[in-house]
Design an enzyme around this catalytic site. Structure first.
Site, mmCIF file in Angstrom:
data_model
loop_
_atom_site.group_PDB
_atom_site.id
_atom_site.type_symbol
_atom_site.label_atom_id
_atom_site.label_comp_id
_atom_site.label_asym_id
_atom_site.label_seq_id
_atom_site.Cartn_x
_atom_site.Cartn_y
_atom_site.Cartn_z
ATOM 1 N N ASN A 35 0.736 -2.376 -37.209
ATOM 2 C CA ASN A 35 1.503 -3.467 -37.831
ATOM 3 C C ASN A 35 2.734 -3.831 -36.994
ATOM 4 O OD1 ASN A 35 3.249 -1.385 -38.313
ATOM 5 N ND2 ASN A 35 3.422 -1.703 -40.513
ATOM 6 N N ASN A 38 7.128 -0.628 -35.481
ATOM 7 C CA ASN A 38 7.999 0.237 -34.679
ATOM 8 C C ASN A 38 7.659 0.176 -33.189
ATOM 9 O OD1 ASN A 38 10.135 2.068 -34.466
ATOM 10 N ND2 ASN A 38 8.743 3.820 -34.448
ATOM 11 N N SER A 128 1.957 17.750 -37.684
ATOM 12 C CA SER A 128 3.084 18.171 -36.862
ATOM 13 C C SER A 128 3.417 19.635 -37.104
ATOM 14 C CB SER A 128 4.288 17.307 -37.239
ATOM 15 O OG SER A 128 5.477 17.855 -36.743
ATOM 16 N N TYR A 153 10.296 13.214 -44.090
ATOM 17 C CA TYR A 153 9.288 13.006 -43.039
ATOM 18 C C TYR A 153 8.338 14.209 -42.981
ATOM 19 C CZ TYR A 153 7.313 13.561 -38.382
ATOM 20 O OH TYR A 153 6.455 13.817 -37.346
ATOM 21 N N LYS A 157 4.147 14.790 -43.931
ATOM 22 C CA LYS A 157 3.107 15.413 -43.099
ATOM 23 C C LYS A 157 2.354 16.458 -43.924
ATOM 24 C CE LYS A 157 3.506 13.201 -39.246
ATOM 25 N NZ LYS A 157 2.488 12.200 -38.927
ATOM 26 N N ASN A 204 14.851 11.936 -30.152
ATOM 27 C CA ASN A 204 14.176 13.036 -29.463
ATOM 28 C C ASN A 204 14.802 13.292 -28.095
ATOM 29 O OD1 ASN A 204 11.496 11.622 -31.092
ATOM 30 N ND2 ASN A 204 12.038 13.748 -31.440
#
Ligand code: WQD
Length: 344
Positions: A35, A38, A128, A153, A157, A204
């Site tokens: 979509n 991001n 993750s 987040y 997961k 990150n």
């Protein structure tokens, strides 16, 4: 034999684009769906260049739209889906939990429902190492306990892992699943045509390093040098993005060839090699012949001291192994940053 069709949701993003390249190289037909919430089309364009394929189907789809998800499964006879489409910023998820729960859970449930309605398919979920939290023992195996998530987040997961496992169980063999638990994916494709494209200030480590080196950021803060580790900085298992992408090809092949040993399998995708933040910074400086401006800063809340994978199950069962050195990976990350800056 006709080529199998793999749907890659979130396929225009960092991991999705590298996986698309490797799937095509392995002879799969890939449908990329994204979509673009991001990312832009930089990586998708890069994928076309690397593969020499102009005809890769690209579908602008928001998987939170259940009908759009169903339409995609009606349009293509999908054999397997790899689900990446999700938000992934830990800090943002703490500030805006509902955004994360709505998007990450709804989109995955819509994919599963659509797959089910079409009679089933193989599902690979991108999970993750965050599900292990602060582990009691390192390296972690797939049997290591999952710990309560420290962010929404991380919670999504864990919840998506459960959703897939329950759906597989109830599907009477029509849906099979693999959960890949990634450690810390870093680097870029050796062509420097695709890589990580964080929006705003990177969360990150490696994008922060490369942006500091190129002059976009003034100084890297190393979060904490008083951890109980050899040099006081955190230990992680940094896995090269191309190595990681290849793990998906092995996992998909295992699924479509009916070689799974259980209807839902879990694999750690890491190197088994712990690297400290300081070691990573030093390796980056050395291999790329530059000095990085960095300072020590207080610990970042929510960080675990040390986590790395025991990847032996994936090595044995998938026949996959990480091959790249940290130095090779950091060279590729730097080449990508320079490519972005138009300096090459
Ligand atoms: C690595 C190390 C930081 C930035 C997260 C998610 C995980 C996964 C990957 C998401 C830590 C230190 C970082 C900086 C630093 N999925 N650091 N200065 O936190 O291990 O894992 O990303 O997309 O689910 O939790 O990765 O790269 O943020 O941090 O010193 O500016 O680098 O403290 O020790 P993390 P990271």
């Amino acid at each position: 034999m006709t080529k199998k069709i793999v749907l890659v949701s979130g396929g225009a993003g960092f991991i999705g684009s590298h996986v698309t390249v490797e799937l095509i190289a392995a002879g799969y037909n890939v449908v990329v769906a994204d979509n673009f919430s991001n990312c832009d089309n930089t990586c998708f364009e890069g994928v076309k260049k690397i593969t020499g394929r102009e005809d890769i189907p690209l579908e602008k789809v928001d998987f939170c739209d259940a009908e759009a998800a169903r339409a995609l499964f009606r349009k293509y006879p999908i054999d397997a889906v790899i689900h990446f489409a999700a938000f992934k910023a830990v800090g943002e998820s703490v500030a805006q939990p509902l955004k994360y729960y709505k998007n990450n859970l709804q989109s995955f449930m819509n994919v599963l429902e659509a797959a089910q309605q079409q009679g089933g398919c193989q599902v690979l979920f991108s999970s993750s190492a965050t599900v292990y939290g602060e582990p009691d023992q390192v390296p972690v195996t797939e049997q290591s306990p999952r710990k309560p998530a420290t962010s929404p987040y991380g919670n999504t997961k864990q919840m998506c892992e459960d959703i897939l496992q329950d759906t597989v169980k109830a599907s009477g063999g029509r849906i099979k699943g693999i959960l890949l638990r990634y450690f810390n994916p870093i680097g870029a494709h050796p062509s420097a045509l695709i890589g990580e494209l964080p929006r705003g200030v990177p969360n990150n480590l490696v994008p922060f390093i490369t942006q500091t080196a190129i002059g976009k950021r003034e100084c890297l803060s190393i979060f904490g040098n008083d951890y109980p580790t050899p040099d006081g900085t955190c230990l992680r298992d940094y896995i090269d993005i191309v190595d990681l992408a290849k793990a998906h090809v092995y996992a998909v092949t295992r699924m479509v060839e009916g070689k799974m040993k259980a209807d839902c399998e879990i694999f750690n995708i890491g190197t088994g090699r712990p690297v400290s933040v300081l070691e990573l910074v030093n390796a980056f400086e050395k291999v790329n012949g530059l000095k990085l401006n960095y300072k020590f800063a207080p610990r970042r809340s929510g960080d675990v001291t040390a986590i790395w994978a025991d990847p032996s199950l994936a090595n044995r069962e998938l026949g996959w192994k990480a091959t790249r050195t940290v130095e090779e990976t950091l060279q590729a990350a730097w080449a990508w940053e320079k490519h972005l800056a138009g300096k090459d």
